[in-house]
Scaffold this motif. Sequence first.
Motif, mmCIF file in Angstrom:
data_model
loop_
_atom_site.group_PDB
_atom_site.id
_atom_site.type_symbol
_atom_site.label_atom_id
_atom_site.label_comp_id
_atom_site.label_asym_id
_atom_site.label_seq_id
_atom_site.Cartn_x
_atom_site.Cartn_y
_atom_site.Cartn_z
ATOM 1 N N PHE A 196 6.669 9.644 -41.264
ATOM 2 C CA PHE A 196 5.623 10.614 -40.958
ATOM 3 C C PHE A 196 5.659 11.001 -39.489
ATOM 4 O O PHE A 196 6.052 10.220 -38.624
ATOM 5 C CB PHE A 196 4.249 10.029 -41.272
ATOM 6 C CG PHE A 196 3.924 9.984 -42.732
ATOM 7 C CD1 PHE A 196 4.414 8.966 -43.532
ATOM 8 C CD2 PHE A 196 3.124 10.958 -43.314
ATOM 9 C CE1 PHE A 196 4.122 8.927 -44.885
ATOM 10 C CE2 PHE A 196 2.827 10.925 -44.665
ATOM 11 C CZ PHE A 196 3.330 9.910 -45.446
ATOM 12 N N GLY A 197 5.210 12.208 -39.217
ATOM 13 C CA GLY A 197 4.979 12.625 -37.849
ATOM 14 C C GLY A 197 3.646 12.081 -37.357
ATOM 15 O O GLY A 197 2.932 11.388 -38.091
ATOM 16 N N THR A 198 3.301 12.410 -36.117
ATOM 17 C CA THR A 198 2.082 11.875 -35.522
ATOM 18 C C THR A 198 0.834 12.644 -35.928
ATOM 19 O O THR A 198 -0.275 12.227 -35.626
ATOM 20 C CB THR A 198 2.185 11.858 -33.997
ATOM 21 O OG1 THR A 198 2.579 13.151 -33.551
ATOM 22 C CG2 THR A 198 3.219 10.831 -33.537
ATOM 23 N N GLY A 199 1.013 13.748 -36.625
ATOM 24 C CA GLY A 199 -0.123 14.484 -37.145
ATOM 25 C C GLY A 199 -0.660 15.545 -36.195
ATOM 26 O O GLY A 199 -0.544 15.430 -34.969
ATOM 27 N N TYR A 256 -0.166 16.038 -41.713
ATOM 28 C CA TYR A 256 1.010 15.239 -41.382
ATOM 29 C C TYR A 256 2.244 15.838 -42.049
ATOM 30 O O TYR A 256 2.242 16.116 -43.246
ATOM 31 C CB TYR A 256 0.855 13.800 -41.875
ATOM 32 C CG TYR A 256 -0.159 12.984 -41.138
ATOM 33 C CD1 TYR A 256 -1.450 12.856 -41.611
ATOM 34 C CD2 TYR A 256 0.189 12.314 -39.967
ATOM 35 C CE1 TYR A 256 -2.388 12.090 -40.940
ATOM 36 C CE2 TYR A 256 -0.730 11.543 -39.286
ATOM 37 C CZ TYR A 256 -2.027 11.429 -39.776
ATOM 38 O OH TYR A 256 -2.941 10.665 -39.100
ATOM 39 N N ARG A 280 -8.885 10.476 -48.767
ATOM 40 C CA ARG A 280 -7.593 9.845 -48.572
ATOM 41 C C ARG A 280 -6.503 10.889 -48.352
ATOM 42 O O ARG A 280 -6.653 12.058 -48.708
ATOM 43 C CB ARG A 280 -7.250 8.945 -49.746
ATOM 44 C CG ARG A 280 -7.092 9.636 -51.082
ATOM 45 C CD ARG A 280 -6.828 8.619 -52.189
ATOM 46 N NE ARG A 280 -8.006 7.848 -52.522
ATOM 47 C CZ ARG A 280 -7.983 6.730 -53.242
ATOM 48 N NH1 ARG A 280 -6.838 6.269 -53.710
ATOM 49 N NH2 ARG A 280 -9.092 6.074 -53.533
ATOM 50 N N LEU A 281 -5.429 10.453 -47.758
ATOM 51 C CA LEU A 281 -4.259 11.309 -47.575
ATOM 52 C C LEU A 281 -3.750 11.796 -48.929
ATOM 53 O O LEU A 281 -3.672 11.034 -49.889
ATOM 54 C CB LEU A 281 -3.137 10.522 -46.903
ATOM 55 C CG LEU A 281 -3.054 10.582 -45.397
ATOM 56 C CD1 LEU A 281 -2.323 9.366 -44.864
ATOM 57 C CD2 LEU A 281 -2.341 11.847 -44.956
ATOM 58 N N GLN A 283 -5.237 15.223 -44.735
ATOM 59 C CA GLN A 283 -6.340 14.256 -44.833
ATOM 60 C C GLN A 283 -7.619 14.945 -44.411
ATOM 61 O O GLN A 283 -7.853 15.179 -43.219
ATOM 62 C CB GLN A 283 -6.065 13.033 -43.967
ATOM 63 C CG GLN A 283 -7.063 11.910 -44.150
ATOM 64 C CD GLN A 283 -6.692 10.684 -43.328
ATOM 65 O OE1 GLN A 283 -6.023 10.776 -42.305
ATOM 66 N NE2 GLN A 283 -7.117 9.516 -43.775
ATOM 67 N N TYR A 326 1.398 16.523 -45.807
ATOM 68 C CA TYR A 326 0.241 15.812 -46.331
ATOM 69 C C TYR A 326 -0.994 16.234 -45.538
ATOM 70 O O TYR A 326 -0.902 16.575 -44.364
ATOM 71 C CB TYR A 326 0.427 14.301 -46.209
ATOM 72 C CG TYR A 326 1.347 13.715 -47.253
ATOM 73 C CD1 TYR A 326 2.723 13.777 -47.091
ATOM 74 C CD2 TYR A 326 0.836 13.110 -48.399
ATOM 75 C CE1 TYR A 326 3.582 13.260 -48.056
ATOM 76 C CE2 TYR A 326 1.682 12.584 -49.365
ATOM 77 C CZ TYR A 326 3.049 12.662 -49.185
ATOM 78 O OH TYR A 326 3.890 12.145 -50.137
ATOM 79 N N LEU A 338 -0.907 14.758 -50.882
ATOM 80 C CA LEU A 338 0.184 15.708 -50.734
ATOM 81 C C LEU A 338 -0.351 17.129 -50.763
ATOM 82 O O LEU A 338 -1.145 17.485 -51.643
ATOM 83 C CB LEU A 338 1.192 15.508 -51.865
ATOM 84 C CG LEU A 338 2.385 16.445 -51.872
ATOM 85 C CD1 LEU A 338 3.303 16.168 -50.687
ATOM 86 C CD2 LEU A 338 3.167 16.310 -53.185
ATOM 87 N N ARG A 355 5.533 20.338 -50.915
ATOM 88 C CA ARG A 355 6.860 19.806 -50.632
ATOM 89 C C ARG A 355 7.872 20.953 -50.665
ATOM 90 O O ARG A 355 7.654 21.936 -51.372
ATOM 91 C CB ARG A 355 7.251 18.737 -51.640
ATOM 92 C CG ARG A 355 7.457 19.258 -53.046
ATOM 93 C CD ARG A 355 7.677 18.148 -54.038
ATOM 94 N NE ARG A 355 6.423 17.640 -54.562
ATOM 95 C CZ ARG A 355 6.339 16.614 -55.414
ATOM 96 N NH1 ARG A 355 7.430 15.983 -55.789
ATOM 97 N NH2 ARG A 355 5.173 16.224 -55.859
ATOM 98 N N PHE A 362 7.839 17.195 -46.604
ATOM 99 C CA PHE A 362 6.502 17.273 -47.195
ATOM 100 C C PHE A 362 5.468 17.587 -46.117
ATOM 101 O O PHE A 362 5.655 17.291 -44.944
ATOM 102 C CB PHE A 362 6.097 15.919 -47.822
ATOM 103 C CG PHE A 362 7.098 15.338 -48.773
ATOM 104 C CD1 PHE A 362 8.139 14.569 -48.305
ATOM 105 C CD2 PHE A 362 6.968 15.540 -50.136
ATOM 106 C CE1 PHE A 362 9.072 14.019 -49.177
ATOM 107 C CE2 PHE A 362 7.881 14.987 -51.013
ATOM 108 C CZ PHE A 362 8.937 14.228 -50.538
#
Lengths: 111, 117
Positions: free
Chosen positions: A101-104, A86, A43-44, A38, A36, A46, A49, A34
Motif C-alpha cells: 500500500f501507499g501512504t494514503g 490508498y 473499514r477499508l 476508508q 482502496y 476496495l 482495480r 488497486f
Amino acid sequence: AQRVTQPEKLLSVFKGAPVELKCNYSYSGSPELFWYVQYSRQRLQLLLRHISRESIKGFTADLNKGETSFHLKKPFAQEEDSAMYYCALSGFTSGTYKYIFGTGTRLKVLA
Amino acid sequence: NAGVTQTPKFRVLKTGQSMTLLCAQDMNHEYMYWYRQDPGMGLRLIHYSVGEGTTAKGEVPDGYNVSRLKKQNFLLGLESAAPSQTSVYFCASSSLGLAGVYTGELFFGEGSRLTVL
C-alpha cells in the motif's frame, strides 16, 4: 524495490471540482493495481482495480505502464467523497506474493 | 456473513506486557494479512500467511509473531509491547480464485487500536 508512492497527504477541493489523486509505483513485473477507500468510521474497502476498467462512484483510474502511474480521477467531486484513499499493488516476486500500500491521501471535499 | 472480525477492538498495554490479537474470517480465504496503520505512513505489512500452517514476514515484522493453526484464524502476538507498537492494526484476507488465479481484493477487519504506555 517494490513501492507505491502517493505524493499528496491531503487534497482539498471544492464540491463540483475535478479530483485527481496521484499514485506512482515501482515494480519489476506486471502488478495488479488497486484503489482502496476508508470512509470515516468504516473499514477499508476496495474502490476499483485496474483489470476491471470500471467506474465506481464516478471514479476511474487508468494504468499508465510507461509512467508507472495509476491516478484516480473524478470529474465532479461530491462531499461524500471525503475519505482516505490508498493506492495498492499486488504481484508475485521471486515466488512470493506481495500486497503493498501507499501512504494514503486524505481527500476533503469542501461545500 | 461476518466477513473479517478482529478482537479486541481496543486495548491499552503497559510496556513489556504481552497480548494477542485475533483475526477470524468466514469466507474460506487462503491468504491472511496483518497490517499496521500509522499517521503519514499508511498501511505497512507486518506478517502474512498464504495458507493454514504457513506464515511469512512482511515489511515490519520485528517485535511481532503470528500463527495460522486454522485456516480461518490468524493470530498476531506481541511478546513484549513497546510504545513504538502503539498503532491501529488491521487484519485482511483474500482468496485464491479458480485454477490458482488470484482474485485481488482484500477484505479488511474494522481494526484494533492498541496503545502501549
